[in-house]
Each structure stands twice: as C-alpha cells, then as structure tokens.
Design a protein around this motif. Structure first.
Motif, PDB file in Angstrom:
ATOM      1  N   GLY A 431       0.818  -1.197  -0.065  1.00  0.00           N
ATOM      2  CA  GLY A 431       0.002  -0.171   0.152  1.00  0.00           C
ATOM      3  C   GLY A 431       0.857   1.353   0.105  1.00  0.00           C
ATOM      4  N   GLY A 432       2.112   1.126  -0.490  1.00  0.00           N
ATOM      5  CA  GLY A 432       2.836   2.398  -0.541  1.00  0.00           C
ATOM      6  C   GLY A 432       2.600   2.938  -1.786  1.00  0.00           C
ATOM      7  N   MET A 433       2.586   4.472  -1.976  1.00  0.00           N
ATOM      8  CA  MET A 433       2.128   5.070  -2.966  1.00  0.00           C
ATOM      9  C   MET A 433       2.942   6.330  -3.139  1.00  0.00           C
ATOM     10  SD  MET A 433      -1.970   5.829  -3.968  1.00  0.00           S
ATOM     11  CE  MET A 433      -2.707   4.427  -4.508  1.00  0.00           C
ATOM     12  N   ILE A 434       3.877   6.295  -3.898  1.00  0.00           N
ATOM     13  CA  ILE A 434       4.547   7.467  -4.080  1.00  0.00           C
ATOM     14  C   ILE A 434       4.478   8.325  -5.405  1.00  0.00           C
ATOM     15  CG2 ILE A 434       7.149   8.166  -4.164  1.00  0.00           C
ATOM     16  CD1 ILE A 434       7.912   5.539  -2.535  1.00  0.00           C
ATOM     17  N   VAL A 435       4.137   9.384  -5.091  1.00  0.00           N
ATOM     18  CA  VAL A 435       3.564  10.257  -6.286  1.00  0.00           C
ATOM     19  C   VAL A 435       4.799  11.020  -6.961  1.00  0.00           C
ATOM     20  CG1 VAL A 435       2.179  12.283  -7.087  1.00  0.00           C
ATOM     21  CG2 VAL A 435       1.432  10.502  -5.145  1.00  0.00           C
ATOM     22  N   MET A 436       5.044  10.842  -8.188  1.00  0.00           N
ATOM     23  CA  MET A 436       6.258  11.781  -8.512  1.00  0.00           C
ATOM     24  C   MET A 436       5.568  12.709  -9.708  1.00  0.00           C
ATOM     25  SD  MET A 436       8.238   8.128  -9.361  1.00  0.00           S
ATOM     26  CE  MET A 436       6.992   7.415  -9.421  1.00  0.00           C
ATOM     27  N   ASP A 437       6.619  13.778  -9.788  1.00  0.00           N
ATOM     28  CA  ASP A 437       5.989  14.905 -10.743  1.00  0.00           C
ATOM     29  C   ASP A 437       7.026  15.068 -11.755  1.00  0.00           C
ATOM     30  OD1 ASP A 437       8.356  16.367  -9.758  1.00  0.00           O
ATOM     31  OD2 ASP A 437       7.018  17.689  -8.747  1.00  0.00           O
ATOM     32  N   GLU A 438       6.917  16.139 -12.552  1.00  0.00           N
ATOM     33  CA  GLU A 438       7.789  16.414 -13.718  1.00  0.00           C
ATOM     34  C   GLU A 438       9.483  16.320 -13.316  1.00  0.00           C
ATOM     35  OE1 GLU A 438       7.146  20.477 -15.071  1.00  0.00           O
ATOM     36  OE2 GLU A 438       5.851  20.499 -13.633  1.00  0.00           O
ATOM     37  N   ASP A 439       9.673  16.669 -12.066  1.00  0.00           N
ATOM     38  CA  ASP A 439      10.848  16.730 -11.693  1.00  0.00           C
ATOM     39  C   ASP A 439      11.628  15.571 -11.230  1.00  0.00           C
ATOM     40  OD1 ASP A 439      11.138  19.624 -11.999  1.00  0.00           O
ATOM     41  OD2 ASP A 439      10.386  20.052  -9.986  1.00  0.00           O
ATOM     42  N   ASN A 440      10.927  14.400 -11.669  1.00  0.00           N
ATOM     43  CA  ASN A 440      11.515  13.231 -11.128  1.00  0.00           C
ATOM     44  C   ASN A 440      12.092  12.393 -12.231  1.00  0.00           C
ATOM     45  OD1 ASN A 440       9.082  13.193  -8.703  1.00  0.00           O
ATOM     46  ND2 ASN A 440      11.163  12.357  -8.289  1.00  0.00           N
ATOM     47  N   CYS A 441      13.259  12.012 -12.441  1.00  0.00           N
ATOM     48  CA  CYS A 441      13.693  11.308 -13.542  1.00  0.00           C
ATOM     49  C   CYS A 441      13.349   9.578 -13.341  1.00  0.00           C
ATOM     50  CB  CYS A 441      15.340  11.427 -13.691  1.00  0.00           C
ATOM     51  SG  CYS A 441      16.054  10.156 -14.654  1.00  0.00           S
ATOM     52  N   MET A 442      12.549   9.075 -14.127  1.00  0.00           N
ATOM     53  CA  MET A 442      12.100   7.758 -13.997  1.00  0.00           C
ATOM     54  C   MET A 442      13.353   6.649 -14.023  1.00  0.00           C
ATOM     55  SD  MET A 442       9.214   8.531 -13.608  1.00  0.00           S
ATOM     56  CE  MET A 442       8.479   7.079 -13.211  1.00  0.00           C
ATOM     57  N   VAL A 443      14.430   6.936 -14.778  1.00  0.00           N
ATOM     58  CA  VAL A 443      15.708   6.190 -14.660  1.00  0.00           C
ATOM     59  C   VAL A 443      16.114   6.224 -13.154  1.00  0.00           C
ATOM     60  CG1 VAL A 443      17.735   5.417 -15.853  1.00  0.00           C
ATOM     61  CG2 VAL A 443      16.115   6.633 -17.253  1.00  0.00           C
ATOM     62  N   ASP A 444      16.336   7.327 -12.727  1.00  0.00           N
ATOM     63  CA  ASP A 444      16.784   7.685 -11.488  1.00  0.00           C
ATOM     64  C   ASP A 444      15.918   6.788 -10.260  1.00  0.00           C
ATOM     65  OD1 ASP A 444      18.592   8.854  -9.451  1.00  0.00           O
ATOM     66  OD2 ASP A 444      16.715  10.133  -8.984  1.00  0.00           O
ATOM     67  N   ILE A 445      14.731   6.868 -10.676  1.00  0.00           N
ATOM     68  CA  ILE A 445      13.684   6.436  -9.810  1.00  0.00           C
ATOM     69  C   ILE A 445      13.934   4.558  -9.659  1.00  0.00           C
ATOM     70  CG2 ILE A 445      11.103   5.466  -9.378  1.00  0.00           C
ATOM     71  CD1 ILE A 445      11.744   8.228  -8.451  1.00  0.00           C
ATOM     72  N   ALA A 446      13.954   4.160 -10.750  1.00  0.00           N
ATOM     73  CA  ALA A 446      14.245   2.615 -11.102  1.00  0.00           C
ATOM     74  C   ALA A 446      15.544   2.271 -10.327  1.00  0.00           C
ATOM     75  CB  ALA A 446      14.262   2.413 -12.742  1.00  0.00           C
ATOM     76  N   ARG A 447      16.371   3.243 -10.654  1.00  0.00           N
ATOM     77  CA  ARG A 447      17.890   3.061  -9.959  1.00  0.00           C
ATOM     78  C   ARG A 447      17.554   3.002  -8.460  1.00  0.00           C
ATOM     79  NH1 ARG A 447      22.829   3.701  -8.485  1.00  0.00           N
ATOM     80  NH2 ARG A 447      22.104   5.241  -6.736  1.00  0.00           N
ATOM     81  N   PHE A 448      16.917   3.612  -7.951  1.00  0.00           N
ATOM     82  CA  PHE A 448      16.615   3.775  -6.363  1.00  0.00           C
ATOM     83  C   PHE A 448      16.073   2.432  -5.935  1.00  0.00           C
ATOM     84  CE2 PHE A 448      13.622   4.551  -3.082  1.00  0.00           C
ATOM     85  CZ  PHE A 448      14.519   5.102  -1.933  1.00  0.00           C
ATOM     86  N   PHE A 449      14.991   2.096  -6.640  1.00  0.00           N
ATOM     87  CA  PHE A 449      14.427   0.991  -6.115  1.00  0.00           C
ATOM     88  C   PHE A 449      15.421  -0.375  -6.106  1.00  0.00           C
ATOM     89  CE2 PHE A 449      10.384   3.359  -6.491  1.00  0.00           C
ATOM     90  CZ  PHE A 449      10.149   3.309  -5.039  1.00  0.00           C
ATOM     91  N   LEU A 450      16.003  -0.299  -7.469  1.00  0.00           N
ATOM     92  CA  LEU A 450      16.855  -1.421  -7.412  1.00  0.00           C
ATOM     93  C   LEU A 450      18.031  -1.517  -6.394  1.00  0.00           C
ATOM     94  CD1 LEU A 450      16.911  -3.778  -9.421  1.00  0.00           C
ATOM     95  CD2 LEU A 450      18.685  -2.715 -10.816  1.00  0.00           C
ATOM     96  N   ASP A 451      18.537  -0.255  -6.109  1.00  0.00           N
ATOM     97  CA  ASP A 451      19.553  -0.086  -5.322  1.00  0.00           C
ATOM     98  C   ASP A 451      19.169  -0.728  -4.037  1.00  0.00           C
ATOM     99  OD1 ASP A 451      22.061   0.832  -4.630  1.00  0.00           O
ATOM    100  OD2 ASP A 451      21.365   2.627  -3.656  1.00  0.00           O
ATOM    101  N   PHE A 452      18.018  -0.497  -3.725  1.00  0.00           N
ATOM    102  CA  PHE A 452      17.291  -1.065  -2.529  1.00  0.00           C
ATOM    103  C   PHE A 452      17.494  -2.574  -2.493  1.00  0.00           C
ATOM    104  CE2 PHE A 452      13.501  -2.575  -0.176  1.00  0.00           C
ATOM    105  CZ  PHE A 452      13.644  -1.865   1.155  1.00  0.00           C
ATOM    106  N   THR A 453      16.760  -2.909  -3.581  1.00  0.00           N
ATOM    107  CA  THR A 453      16.878  -4.788  -3.546  1.00  0.00           C
ATOM    108  C   THR A 453      17.947  -5.357  -3.683  1.00  0.00           C
ATOM    109  OG1 THR A 453      16.107  -4.293  -5.804  1.00  0.00           O
ATOM    110  CG2 THR A 453      14.405  -4.953  -4.167  1.00  0.00           C
ATOM    111  N   VAL A 454      19.328  -4.533  -4.203  1.00  0.00           N
ATOM    112  CA  VAL A 454      20.495  -5.129  -4.163  1.00  0.00           C
ATOM    113  C   VAL A 454      20.912  -5.111  -2.849  1.00  0.00           C
ATOM    114  CG1 VAL A 454      22.959  -4.644  -4.831  1.00  0.00           C
ATOM    115  CG2 VAL A 454      20.978  -4.462  -6.631  1.00  0.00           C
TER     116      VAL A 454
END
Ligand SMILES: Cc1cc2nc3c(=O)[nH]c(=O)nc-3n(C[C@H](O)[C@H](O)[C@H](O)COP(=O)(O)O)c2cc1C
Ligand code: SF4
Ligand code: SF4
Ligand code: SF4
Ligand code: FES
Ligand code: FES
Lengths: 599, 122
Positions: A431-454
């Motif tokens: 149930g986490g829901m994180i809202v992103m706006d035009e200032d968020n880079c989607m590659v960076d977001i993907a990197r952030f989550f993958l960094d977490f799982t690694v």
C-alpha cells in the motif's frame, strides 16, 4: 462516575511522538489538573490520525476541533480559551485547503476533506481510542467478534464468513484469506500456529505500524479468531525492532488481554485457548517474505525456503501455519460483526473491502488513507491528496514499493484493485503510494528501487544476488551518460531471467520497477543513452550548466569558476564552455540574477 | 471475561463515557462558557446537564461548549440543536432548570417554553 465534558485526544503515533506530542500530553495533564478540571476533561493519548506531517495533532471533542502543529506553549491557550471559556482557538486550527474558503478552518474533525473522503475499517479505532486501555477497545465493539465466534459459531462458519467476505491478503500477494485459513484448518495436526507479518519492509509504507500503535487489541482479537477457525492455539507476531512504540503497545495489549481472560485458557468460558508471543526482527526486507519470516521466528537466519511446502502444511516449527499481514487481520473482527455481505458490498468484483495506502512523495496531503477498493487513482491523488505541490505536473505514481511499478497519467482513471494494478505492470503491494512529478527522473527512480533490492537481497540464489547487481550497474552507466542502446535489451533480458529463476518473491519482483519504467518511459531511457541528457534534470552527470539571457554581466560566476571555463566581459552576456565545465555548481549558486540554469 | 454478557456490560459502561469522540448526536446541547457565562454559573450548568444525561441513561446527545453569544444578562445560555428543527435557546439557566430541560426536551422531546428566549422577551 460522572461523564467527562471534554476529551482532549493527542496523537501518540511515531510521527507526532517524534515531534514531542508526549510533552504536549504532559502539559495538558498538568494544566487541566491545575485548573481543577481533571474530573471534567479527559486527556487521552491515541494512535496515528494519518496526517503525520501536520503533527503534533490534538483534537478536542465533542466539538471535534482539530488543532495541528501544536507547540507546547499553545497548550496554555487551548486550555484557558477552549477548555475554560468554550472559545475555539481558531489561529491553531488545521487549515483544510481543499475545502471551500468559508469551511477551511477545521472546527469539526469529521468534516475535514482528508477524512471525509475516507472509509475507515482497518483504521477505525486509530485516533479514537487509547490503545493502552483495553476497556476503550471493548467500548468500541472490541472482543465482541471473538466472543461471538467462540460462543455462537463453529470453526467452519468462521471460515465460510471470511471466504464470503472476499478478503484478500494485504501484505502483498493478495491471496484470498479464507482459502488460506481453510488450507491450514484442513491440514491434520495437533499443533498449529498463527503468524502475523508485521515486518513492513516497503520503505514507503507505515499502515501496519499505525494499526499496531493505534489499535493493537484488534490484532490480538483477529489472531485468536484465526486460531479458533484453523485449530491453532498459539500466535506469533513478527515485528521489526525499529518500531519501538508499536512493540510496547502490543506488549501492553497482550498483558491486558491475558488479565481479562481474553488470551490464555478457556476464553469466554469455552474450551478454546490461545496465547501470543512477540518476535522481534532486525528489519531486513527479505524477512517479510513468509518463509524467511518463519525461519527467523524459529531462530534460524532469515532466508527464504523453497515453496512448496506452503506454510499451511509446514510452517513455523514444521507445523501447519497461517501467515497474514497486520492489515489483513485488522479487517477480520468487523467482518464477523457486520457480516461478510457488508464487507463484500465494498470494492470491485475481485477485490473487496477497503485498503490503506501510505500516500507520499510529491503530493500536498501526504499521510495514511483508507479507501474502498475500486476507488479511482485520480480521486486519491487529486481529491484526497490535494494534487501536486507548487503547481507542478503529475508524472507517475509508484505502487507496490520496490516490487511494484509506476502508473502514468493515462491510467489515473482505473479503479484501484489487485488485478488492475497487475495488468498495468505494477501491484498493490502493501500500500505504499509514491507520487512523482515532472522533476522526477524515471531512470533515477528505477535505480533507487533497484539499489534497495540489491542491498536487501539475501544472497541465497545467483539470479537475484548477481543479476540485480548487473542491472544496477547498467542503470548506473545510463545515468552517467555512458549507456548504449543495447543496454536496454540487456536490462530486459536480465529482468526476465531474474524474475523466472529467483527463489523468492524478492528476486522475482525486483526487476519490476525497471520493467515498468521501461514500459512507460522508454523515451526517457533513450534520452539518457542517445541524447546524453536527463529530461527531468536530475542525473547530475548529464546536466549542462547554461547561462541565459537574464545575465547582467556582473562577472561573479567567472570569478568563482574553479576551472575558468566561463567567458564574458563586464555588462556582457557570459558563456560556459560545456566541455570544460566540471559541473561543480559554484557559478549557479553565486549568480545574483538566477541567470544560470541546469539543463 | 467469562461470557459475552460480561463483555457487553463493560462495553456499555465504558462506551457511554467515551462515545463523545464519535457521536453524531441526535441532539446537540451547546453551553456558552465565556467570561460572563462562567460568572453566571455556566460550568455548573454544563456539569449538571451531563449528570442528568447520565442519570437518565440517555445516548447520542452531544454536549458542546461555545464562547460568547453577545448578551451578558441572558447568561447562562444553553442552545439545543436538532437536525431539521429550529434551534431552541434557553436563557438564565440554573441547575434546576437544566435538569428540567434534560428530562423534558431531551427525554420527552418537549420544549420547556417558559425558559426559552422567546417567552422571556414578551
Ligand atoms: C521480499 C518480500 C517481502 C515481503 N514483505 C512483507 C511485509 O513486510 N509484510 C507483509 O505482510 N508481507 C510481506 N510479504 C508477503 C509475505 O510473503 C506474505 O505473502 C504475507 O505476509 C501473507 O499475508 P497476507 O496474505 O495477509 O498478505 C513480502 C514478500 C516478499 C517476497
Ligand atoms: S531471490 Fe534474492 S532474496 Fe530471495 S532467496 Fe534468492 S537471493 Fe535471497
Ligand atoms: S559549474 Fe563549476 S565548472 Fe561549470 S561553469 Fe559553473 S563554476 Fe565553472
Ligand atoms: S553571475 Fe550571473 S549575471 Fe553575473 S555574469 Fe555570471 S551569469 Fe551573468
Ligand atoms: S503520528 Fe500523529 S498523525 Fe500520524
Ligand atoms: S461575555 Fe457575556 S455574552 Fe459574551
């Protein structure tokens, strides 16, 4: 004893406690006693109200006056004005910016937009009762469902009710709860266990913590009901040690339940017995996976085990076990009391009831909300969440945390349920829901989550341990401007392999954030790779500093540039040599006219 | 807890004491508690109303406080709101009148005309 004329409710959730709500409570008690009001005014510590950012929160009933960001000195004013003279202190009231101008002052808690639009089932007692007083839980129908189950229903009736309600697991997978219970009930065995998953690993979620802090008895009651339905007499709650308030309240609750004979032997005078124990986890994400959780409860290292066998057959100490999430359990007592038909009347065809979401990121009202399944995502973001701050444009919302994916503006009108989210390449998750706006880079977001799982991969199997690391390296390269087009294929191939060959859900879902951003924002990846630019202006290595026409020629930037790559004359337009610039940012912060921008 | 009946007894007792946190209220009784209201005994009136509600075993009544209503000589003032009905304003309340209002207005749904602002202005 006569009635108290006023109740002052002070939030004792983690958020408000960290902003000193405990001191505020003390001060209220002190002043109320000083004024001789202690037989008229009750000061109560409750669980989280869900609007933690506005904390510390204080509500004075019966008026329902909603005071937010209360400071210790404000307590004097509230006591002398509101409690002594009936004058609501309007300057301290929460401002409901979503209401029409004449109704923005929150004189009545229940009328605040953020709450009015919610439907609270799992959270119904949070912010209403004192979680450390069992009688208050009982007053709001507590332990009635357990009493009803034990004295009026057969275990099979309970299984039937839970199945009919359509309740599905709120911990991530969405497995039908009644069917899970039935598996465990049908497995023969003298000893069975009920396990509660309170590991809450998704970094953006805190609903389980809030339920434990605000309504711990509800969990005890539900676990006992599950015990009766499946034939288990013992429950374990696995909870992360980083939740000290939740642990403390649950401990108190278990003690009180024992004292009142609601845990222990012969509950409600029947021959049913149930006991509970708390196990603390160190807070590893993988320990939220049920087989790892079972291993950890048994005292082993928290590593996943292959399934089958499923916990219903061989769970804790090899015995038949039901593992459910905190929020899943929190729905059970009311399903019993109000009936499965009532519960099933909420939601969509395959996702019944309500769901709690932790709304965060680029959103005006962040906090905990509970809504009916099937509510449109747009309603959550625009009406309850109040839209995106600073007039920025909505870009996407990440659901399902590190295992989920993003949903774009094109899909905001889908009703939220398990199946719709999956069809969009995301998932419900916890149930986490994180809202992103035009200032968020989607590659960076993907990197952030993958960094977490690694970081969180337990390392037991190669695809997850090594594969996610390779993917992260590729993403690093792309964000540094060293990516190549074939990297996208590589990412997709790796993702497919990791998903199909990892042992547990962590590995099986780890590539999702990458896959879903690739699905909806492929052009953004391509811009990084081919154009060597970051369209959102996030990836530091890909930004170029540029001087705009706003330049007045003051020469300040030229003086601070450590590599001397800025040229220009006094009062003339200056220019940065992009090849020589080392992107230190010194010039930008120096320019008095904001003439230097990052692109 | 040996039986459901025992649980329900605890529930009823405690619920009455804490339900003002969630009550919608079939009646809302509002007592003016500002300076002159207090001077005229509003606090005692409010506590008396609560006590009488308790004695009568009434449920679903909200008793709120409010600030200044603007006419000091009428205090203590008590207003009663009920959805779909015009508000009733009682003035110059005493403990005795307060108990009477609870018994008549809240229990039997009969306005105590003699104590209302309307009949006193005549
Ligand atoms: C990596 C990973 C982490 C998980 N973390 C949690 C968690 O923190 N809390 C939770 O309830 N379920 C978590 N789950 C899901 C559990 O394995 C399990 O499905 C769930 O607790 C079952 O309860 P439910 O049916 O009530 O959802 C996680 C699963 C995986 C694969
Ligand atoms: S998939 Fe990852 S977290 Fe799960 S067992 Fe394998 S290495 Fe461990
Ligand atoms: S960012 Fe640093 S290196 Fe680049 S132009 Fe500005 S001051 Fe010079
Ligand atoms: S500091 Fe700003 S205004 Fe001054 S020369 Fe540099 S860019 Fe132009
Ligand atoms: S912790 Fe106080 S509102 Fe959430
Ligand atoms: S202070 Fe008396 S009516 Fe306002």
């Amino acid at each position: 004893m006569s009635l108290f004329r006023s109740h002052v409710l002070i939030c004792g959730g983690t958020g408000c406690t960290s902003s000193s709500s405990d001191k505020i409570e003390e001060r209220f008690k002190e002043l109320v006693a000083e004024q001789g009001l202690d037989q008229e005014v009750m000061v109560v510590r409750t669980g989280c109200f869900g609007l933690c950012e506005e904390g510390p929160i204080c509500i004075v009933h019966p008026e329902g006056s909603f005071y937010s960001r209360v400071k210790i000195e404000d307590v004097d004013t509230i006591v002398s004005e509101h409690l002594m003279k009936g004058r609501v202190v309007t300057s301290l009231l929460y401002r409901d910016k979503l209401a029409p101008p004449e109704h923005q002052l929150a004189t009545s808690f229940s009328e605040v937009t953020f709450y009015k639009m919610q439907h609270r089932v799992a959270l119904k007692n949070c912010g209403v009762i004192n979680p450390e007083v069992i009688e208050e839980y009982i007053a709001y129908d507590g332990y009635k469902a357990l009493g009803k189950v034990l004295t009026e229903m057969q275990p099979a009736d309970v299984l039937d009710a839970v199945k009919k309600s359509g309740l599905r697991g709120r911990g991530g997978g969405g497995f039908p709860t009644g069917i899970k219970w039935e598996f465990a009930a049908k497995t023969e065995g003298p000893i069975k266990y009920i396990g509660c998953n309170a590991d809450e690993g998704d970094p953006g979620a805190f609903m389980d913590r809030s339920i434990l802090e605000g309504d711990p008895h509800c969990l005890i009651e539900a676990m006992a009901i599950a015990g009766y339905a499946t034939g288990a007499e013992k429950g374990y709650v696995y909870i992360r040690a980083e939740y000290p308030i939740a642990v403390k309240r649950l401990k108190i609750a278990i003690e009180q339940a024992k004292e009142h004979g609601l845990l222990g032997r012969n509950i409600f005078g029947t021959d049913f017995s149930f006991d509970m124990e708390i196990r603390l986890g160190a807070g590893a994400f993988v320990c939220g996976e049920e087989t790892a959780l079972i291993a950890s409860i048994e005292g082993e290292r928290g590593m996943p085990r292959p399934k089958p066998p499923f916990p219903a057959h061989k769970g804790i100490f090899g015995k038949p076990t039901v593992i459910n999430n905190v929020e899943t359990f929190a729905n059970v007592p009311q399903i019993i009391l109000k009936g499965p038909e009532w519960y099933a009347s909420m939601g969509t065809e395959k996702s019944k009831g309500t769901k709690v979401f932790a709304l965060g990121g680029k959103i005006n009202n962040s906090g905990l909300i509970e809504i009916e399944m099937g509510t449109k995502l747009r309603h959550v973001i625009e009406d309850i969440g109040g839209g995106i701050p600073k007039g920025k444009k909505f870009k996407a919302v990440q659901t399902g945390g590190p295992s989920g994916g993003c949903i774009t503006a094109d899909h905001l009108d889908i009703p939220i349920d398990y199946d719709n989210l999956i069809s969009l390449g995301s998932m419900m998750g916890s149930g986490g829901m994180i809202v992103m706006d035009e200032d968020n880079c989607m590659v960076d977001i993907a990197r952030f989550f993958l960094d977490f799982t690694v970081d969180e991969s337990c390392g037991k199997c190669v695809p997850c341990r090594e594969g996610t690391r390779r993917m992260l390296e590729i993403l690093d390269r792309i964000t540094e401007g060293k990516g190549e087009m074939e990297d996208i294929d590589k990412l997709e191939r790796l993702a497919k392999n990791i998903k199909s060959s990892s042992l547990c859900g962590l590995g099986q879902t780890a590539p999702n954030p990458v896959l879903s951003t690739l699905r909806y924002f492929r052009t953004e990846y391509e811009a990084h790779i081919v154009g060597k630019t970051c369209p959102a202006g996030v990836c530091q290595a890909l930004l170029t500093y540029v001087i705009t026409d706003a330049c007045k020629g003051c020469t300040l930037c030229k003086k601070v540039c450590p590599v001397g790559c800025i040229t220009g004359e006094v009062k003339g337009l200056h220019h940065i040599d992009p090849d020589a610039c080392i992107k230190c940012g010194a010039c930008m912060s120096k320019c008095p006219f904001n003439a230097i921008i990052k692109k | 807890m040996k039986s459901l009946a025992e649980l329900e007894k605890v529930q009823q007792e405690v619920y009455r004491r804490i339900n003002l946190r969630t009550l919608k209220g079939s009646y809302t009784v509002s007592v003016a508690m500002d300076d002159c209201g207090m001077a005229a005994g509003a606090r005692q009136v409010l506590l008396t109303i609560l006590d009488e509600i308790d004695q009568q075993g009434l449920e679903n009544i909200r008793v709120v406080q409010t600030g200044c209503l603007g006419d000091c000589k009428l205090e203590p003032v008590v207003e009663i709101f009920q959805e779909g009905h015009p508000k009733t304003t009682y003035i110059q309340m005493t403990e005795e009148k307060a108990r009477q209002i609870v018994k008549s207005h809240l229990v039997q749904h009969q306005v105590v005309e003699a104590s209302t602002i309307g009949s006193n202005k005549k």
